[in-house]
Design a protein around this motif. Structure first.
Motif, PDB file in Angstrom:
ATOM      1  N   ILE A  32     -34.866 -43.420 -64.390  1.00 55.69           N
ATOM      2  CA  ILE A  32     -34.740 -41.241 -64.503  1.00 55.69           C
ATOM      3  C   ILE A  32     -36.196 -40.727 -63.931  1.00 55.69           C
ATOM      4  N   SER A  33     -36.833 -41.365 -63.727  1.00 52.24           N
ATOM      5  CA  SER A  33     -38.180 -40.967 -62.983  1.00 52.24           C
ATOM      6  C   SER A  33     -38.179 -41.119 -61.969  1.00 52.24           C
ATOM      7  N   PHE A  35     -34.984 -41.893 -59.886  1.00 52.14           N
ATOM      8  CA  PHE A  35     -33.844 -41.132 -59.805  1.00 52.14           C
ATOM      9  C   PHE A  35     -34.527 -39.225 -59.037  1.00 52.14           C
ATOM     10  N   PHE A  36     -35.072 -39.026 -60.040  1.00 54.73           N
ATOM     11  CA  PHE A  36     -35.825 -37.077 -60.049  1.00 54.73           C
ATOM     12  C   PHE A  36     -36.614 -37.273 -58.899  1.00 54.73           C
ATOM     13  N   MET A  37     -37.389 -38.296 -58.681  1.00 55.59           N
ATOM     14  CA  MET A  37     -38.343 -38.236 -58.107  1.00 55.59           C
ATOM     15  C   MET A  37     -37.616 -38.930 -56.706  1.00 55.59           C
ATOM     16  N   LEU A  39     -34.623 -37.726 -56.221  1.00 57.16           N
ATOM     17  CA  LEU A  39     -33.939 -36.631 -55.458  1.00 57.16           C
ATOM     18  C   LEU A  39     -34.250 -35.362 -55.015  1.00 57.16           C
ATOM     19  N   VAL A  40     -35.926 -35.029 -55.546  1.00 60.43           N
ATOM     20  CA  VAL A  40     -37.382 -34.493 -54.957  1.00 60.43           C
ATOM     21  C   VAL A  40     -37.092 -34.280 -53.586  1.00 60.43           C
ATOM     22  N   CYS A  41     -37.679 -35.921 -52.857  1.00 58.78           N
ATOM     23  CA  CYS A  41     -37.801 -36.436 -51.559  1.00 58.78           C
ATOM     24  C   CYS A  41     -36.558 -36.252 -50.925  1.00 58.78           C
TER      25      CYS A  41
END
Length: 260
Positions: A32-33, A35-37, A39-41
């Protein structure tokens, strides 16, 4: 004894299940981390936050930073990740006064452009203004300025091979010597079509030829130190090197000469 082993295994089964559950939870948190990283990039790369915010230019003297930035094609609307260093270097090198370019990208959004300018080795008089001559012999016809103080002035020269020859000599002359030269006149003769008359800032006149001028003029300071203080005249740097003082007001030539 066999019964005792069964009891031990039964006690360990819940612990093994708990360890597996915890391991699965950790892996889920990691996924999950990540994935969110990611997504943020992606969001960062697509947002104005990823645009170049600082363009720093260094090493320039005659060429303005604004001109270099304009040639680079980089603006504050350019994505930092889309900046290609090789392309910027090629564009900036199109400027006639730029010799070398180096581009560096500094995270998060800074671009450094370092340039090495071509040396202005002389100026040529053109209709009451002065055009710079670069160390490769190119005359900058689009750049005009008042009386220059950072390089000699060429007088009586026409664009062509002669300027290329003297430019090559001046490009190989140390700055410390160039700073001593005020004017270089093209004074060809039947015996020496490359003859020049050089006027130094200290009032000494130098008679020389274009060929090997850089090699001979470097000895100027040591030759002048051998003269009597305040003595003026002509320093000959042709086939042989010697100094001939100017004639006195009475028309008599000074007898003191230095020969080498």
């Amino acid at each position: 004894m066999g019964k005792g082993k069964v009891v031990v295994l039964e006690e360990r089964v819940p612990k093994l299940k708990e360890q597996r559950r915890q391991r699965a939870n950790r892996q889920l948190v990691i996924y999950i981390s990540l994935f969110f990283m990611l997504l943020v990039c992606v969001i960062y790369a697509q947002s104005p936050l990823s645009n170049v915010s600082v363009i720093h230019v260094e090493g320039n003297n005659h060429v303005s930073s604004e001109d270099i930035i304009e040639l680079s094609g980089v603006t504050t609307n350019t994505s930092f990740w889309k900046v290609k260093k090789d392309e910027i270097e090629q564009r900036v090198k199109q400027h006639p006064e730029v010799k070398e370019v180096s581009v560096k990208k500094r995270i998060p959004n800074r671009i450094d452009i370092a340039v090495v300018e071509r040396k202005r080795i002389a100026y040529i008089l053109d209709n009451h203004s002065f055009l710079p001559i670069l160390d490769n012999g190119k005359v900058l016809t689009h750049v005009k300025q008042a009386i220059p103080s950072d390089a000699p002035i060429l007088i009586g020269w026409n664009e062509g091979e002669a300027i290329q020859d003297i430019a090559s000599q001046l490009a190989n002359t140390p700055n410390s010597i160039l700073n001593l030269i005020s004017e270089i006149h093209h004074t060809p003769s039947s015996s020496d079509p490359k003859h020049i008359t050089v006027y130094m800032n200290d009032g000494i006149e130098v008679s020389a030829t274009v060929d090997r001028f850089a090699e001979k003029i470097v000895h100027y300071p040591s030759i002048v130190r051998q003269l009597q203080p305040g003595m003026k005249g002509v320093l000959h740097l042709e086939m042989s090197t010697y100094f001939k003082p100017y004639e006195t007001d009475e028309g008599n030539e000074k007898t003191d000469e230095n020969e080498r």
